[in-house]
Structure formats: C-alpha cells, structure tokens
Enzyme design. Structure first.
Site, PDB file in Angstrom:
ATOM      1  N   GLY A  13       0.782  -1.242   0.000  1.00 13.18           N
ATOM      2  CA  GLY A  13       0.000   0.000   0.000  1.00 13.18           C
ATOM      3  C   GLY A  13       0.811   1.287   0.000  1.00 13.18           C
ATOM      4  O   GLY A  13       0.291   2.358  -0.294  1.00 13.18           O
ATOM      5  N   THR A  14       2.114   1.199   0.331  1.00 12.08           N
ATOM      6  CA  THR A  14       2.950   2.409   0.268  1.00 12.08           C
ATOM      7  C   THR A  14       3.255   2.725  -1.202  1.00 12.08           C
ATOM      8  O   THR A  14       3.012   1.894  -2.085  1.00 12.08           O
ATOM      9  CB  THR A  14       4.272   2.224   1.048  1.00 12.08           C
ATOM     10  N   THR A  18       8.349   7.195  -9.563  1.00 12.06           N
ATOM     11  CA  THR A  18       8.907   6.236 -10.519  1.00 12.06           C
ATOM     12  C   THR A  18      10.314   6.604 -10.981  1.00 12.06           C
ATOM     13  O   THR A  18      10.803   6.088 -11.977  1.00 12.06           O
ATOM     14  CB  THR A  18       7.992   6.101 -11.742  1.00 12.06           C
ATOM     15  N   GLY A  20      14.215   7.737  -8.829  1.00  9.09           N
ATOM     16  CA  GLY A  20      14.823   8.080  -7.545  1.00  9.09           C
ATOM     17  C   GLY A  20      16.220   8.634  -7.774  1.00  9.09           C
ATOM     18  O   GLY A  20      16.800   8.467  -8.848  1.00  9.09           O
ATOM     19  N   LEU A  21      16.761   9.291  -6.752  1.00 13.40           N
ATOM     20  CA  LEU A  21      18.147   9.773  -6.828  1.00 13.40           C
ATOM     21  C   LEU A  21      19.071   8.716  -6.244  1.00 13.40           C
ATOM     22  O   LEU A  21      18.933   8.335  -5.079  1.00 13.40           O
ATOM     23  CB  LEU A  21      18.308  11.086  -6.047  1.00 13.40           C
ATOM     24  N   GLY A  22      20.010   8.216  -7.049  1.00 12.80           N
ATOM     25  CA  GLY A  22      21.039   7.306  -6.546  1.00 12.80           C
ATOM     26  C   GLY A  22      22.174   8.113  -5.934  1.00 12.80           C
ATOM     27  O   GLY A  22      22.465   9.225  -6.388  1.00 12.80           O
ATOM     28  N   ASP A  47      17.823   7.021  -2.726  1.00 10.47           N
ATOM     29  CA  ASP A  47      18.366   5.682  -2.483  1.00 10.47           C
ATOM     30  C   ASP A  47      19.808   5.774  -1.996  1.00 10.47           C
ATOM     31  O   ASP A  47      20.642   6.439  -2.612  1.00 10.47           O
ATOM     32  CB  ASP A  47      18.329   4.868  -3.789  1.00 10.47           C
ATOM     33  N   TYR A  52      27.587   2.697   1.281  1.00  3.24           N
ATOM     34  CA  TYR A  52      27.995   3.938   0.594  1.00  3.24           C
ATOM     35  C   TYR A  52      28.639   4.944   1.548  1.00  3.24           C
ATOM     36  O   TYR A  52      29.234   5.920   1.102  1.00  3.24           O
ATOM     37  CB  TYR A  52      26.798   4.624  -0.079  1.00  3.24           C
ATOM     38  N   LYS A  81      20.220   0.094   2.825  1.00  2.00           N
ATOM     39  CA  LYS A  81      20.448  -1.346   2.677  1.00  2.00           C
ATOM     40  C   LYS A  81      21.317  -1.924   3.795  1.00  2.00           C
ATOM     41  O   LYS A  81      22.252  -1.275   4.264  1.00  2.00           O
ATOM     42  CB  LYS A  81      21.115  -1.625   1.319  1.00  2.00           C
ATOM     43  N   HIS A 114      21.161  -6.015   0.858  1.00  2.00           N
ATOM     44  CA  HIS A 114      21.953  -5.514  -0.265  1.00  2.00           C
ATOM     45  C   HIS A 114      22.365  -6.613  -1.248  1.00  2.00           C
ATOM     46  O   HIS A 114      22.363  -6.422  -2.466  1.00  2.00           O
ATOM     47  CB  HIS A 114      23.191  -4.789   0.278  1.00  2.00           C
TER      48      HIS A 114
END
Length: 316
Positions: A13-14, A18, A20-22, A47, A52, A81, A114
């Site tokens: 439901g969330t 479409t 995203g920023l990597g 993301d 990272y 992740k 991950h």
C-alpha cells in the site's frame, strides 16, 4: 514539479515516485548538496546504503528540508540497505539502529538486503573483510534467516517496508515461499546492455517493484562507453523528442517496467534526469534500445563467486 511525476504503488500500500536519486560514491559533502538540490527539483525518492558511507549526508539534507518546511517526513521515501557483514540474525536490528542513528531519523521507508550472500563480521567498518590471501571472507548464512530478522524491524516500527537487492529468480522464488512479509522491491543492475526483462516479468507477476541501479551504465565520455549513451542511433531518438541520450535511456527503463535510480551530484544532470515524463518512446525506439542487450554486467561481484548464495550463476 513533483506532482507531474507518476508514483508506483507497492504490494503493502505504500508508494514511491517512478524515479529516484542514486547516491553511490557521493561523499565529502557532495551527497548532501545533491540531495538538497534533488528535493528542491521535486525528487521524493532517495536511495542510499550503509555501504555507501553517506547515510549521514542524506539524513542531514532531509532533516534540513523538513526544518525549512519544504517537505514533511512522510513526503519523502528513503531506501537504504543492510550490508553483507551484518547478515547474522542477531546483528540485523543493531545494524538498522546504527543506520537510523546515521540518518538522524526515526524510521526508514525501505530497508533492503543488499546482496543474498554474506561476509564474516570483523567490526562495523570492516565492510570487505579479507583473509591472509587477500580474499574476501565469506559466510554461509541463509538469507532466509536474515530476512526473518528484517521482518522483526517492521514489527518494531524501525522500517516501514523491507525488500531485497541483487536476488535472482530462484532466490526470489524461495524467499516468497518462506516469508511472512513479502518484499516490496528487488533492486538490480539494469540498463539497455542488461535489460533484465525476464527478471522484471517474474517480479511483476509477484507484485514486486524493480528498481534499476547503474541505469546509465556508468558513462565514460573519454572512452565513449557505454555505446547506448554515445551512439548516433540513440542520439537520433533523443533529437526526435528534444531529449538527451540519458533521458531516452531512463525513459526506456521506465517503459520496460523499472524505477531507475540515476546517480548524480551534478545539479544540471539531477534536473535533466527528472525531466522524462513528458514524452513516450515508440516501438521502433524500443527495438533500437533492445538491440544493445548483451547480458554483460558492470557489477559482477566475482569476489563472492564461491558463495552458495552468489546470484549470477544463472541467467536471471
């Protein structure tokens, strides 16, 4: 601007934008600046990952924009992740709380495993532990055990949703047969040279959203690679719509059923990558972009090839 960007609904439901920023390899303040700018442009899907080492920068940018009244916490969707050295079930909650501390936030929207394989734990910061021969020390923890510990994070309210990354069709099928909480995402390498159509079809059938990392294939202007960014055929498609080759590729990835995560710290590129919702590719464009598929990976993770959970021994 963000209202023009379509959202995709998850099996719980969330929903997310479409695109995203990597943020992989964005460090030293670049990541914070990139996220601040992305939010101003209209991105509401960011993301990152523990690996990272920039969760603190993402968190600082998000908190600043909340404090400035630009967004509310519920307006933005943050994915991070669980890294491979935290797969032991008793370490999962600890790892998640550490991540929340990095962000300075009370919850994350999506927590992904991950990779399906795991490493020996040699301390929080020892992310690629190596033995005397310099080989990465693998562990054989079953990802189902790790997943069960991740399900508890949802119950504790530390994360809103959970998912996976780099899982192949067999691993995904096994997980779906053994989980209490179904994954909402499988994040995979995906670009015209590795279009992942078979895995996308499986995910779609099981109501799992596919996010695409390395969507532009890590462009190298000096070497003019990958070919689908620098090729005249793709440039001609771009000219037809008044778009760049990168915009054409991102649009292609959306139309084949993924949510691309282009990574950039360049303000102009961040804006450009977001402007892909005012045109559509035709069948001929798709045929040209399909023709670049070789199945070759940019991220083969060969150091983990000996793991029983290495995901790339099979086609998809």
């Amino acid at each position: 601007m963000s209202s023009k960007v379509p959202y995709v609904k998850h099996n719980n439901g969330t929903q997310i934008q479409t695109i995203g920023l990597g943020t992989y390899t964005s460090l030293g303040g670049d990541c914070e600046k990139a996220v601040l700018h992305a939010i101003d442009v209209g991105y509401r899907h960011i993301d990152t990952a523990y690996f990272y080492e920039n969760e603190n920068e993402v968190g600082a940018a998000v908190r600043k924009k909340i404090a400035d009244g630009v967004i509310k916490r519920e307006d933005i969707f943050i994915t991070t992740k669980l890294w491979c050295h935290f797969h032991e079930p008793e370490r999962v909650e600890y790892a998640c709380r550490k991540t929340l501390q990095n962000f300075g936030l009370e919850y994350v929207d999506l927590y992904l495993m991950h990779w399906p394989y795991s490493y020996v734990y040699r301390g929080d910061t020892e992310m690629m532990p190596t033995d005397a021969k310099g080989e990465v020390e693998l562990n054989d923890i079953d990802y189902l055990d790790t997943w069960r510990a991740m399900e508890k994070l949802v119950e504790l309210g530390l994360v809103k949703s959970i998912g996976v990354s780099n899982f192949n069709s067999e691993q995904l099928t096994r997980l779906l047969a053994n989980c209490k909480i179904k994954p909402i995402h499988n994040q995979i390498e995906c670009h015209p040279a590795l279009n992942q159509k078979k895995l996308i079809a499986l995910c779609k059938k099981n109501d799992i959203v596919v996010t695409a990392y390395c969507p532009l294939g890590r462009p190298n202007p000096a070497e003019k690679t990958p070919n689908y960014i620098y090729d005249d055929k793709v440039k001609a498609i771009g000219d037809k719509y008044g778009k760049s080759t990168a915009q054409v590729v991102l649009r292609y990835l959306i139309e084949i059923g993924t949510v691309p995560l282009p990574k950039s710290a360049n303000p102009k590129r961040i804006e450009e990558n977001f402007k892909i919702f005012d045109f559509k590719l035709d069948a001929q464009d798709h045929a040209i972009l399909d023709s670049y598929h070789t199945g070759e990976r940019l991220i083969p993770m060969t150091h983990a090839i000996k793991s029983k959970n290495y995901p790339f021994h099979i086609e998809f």
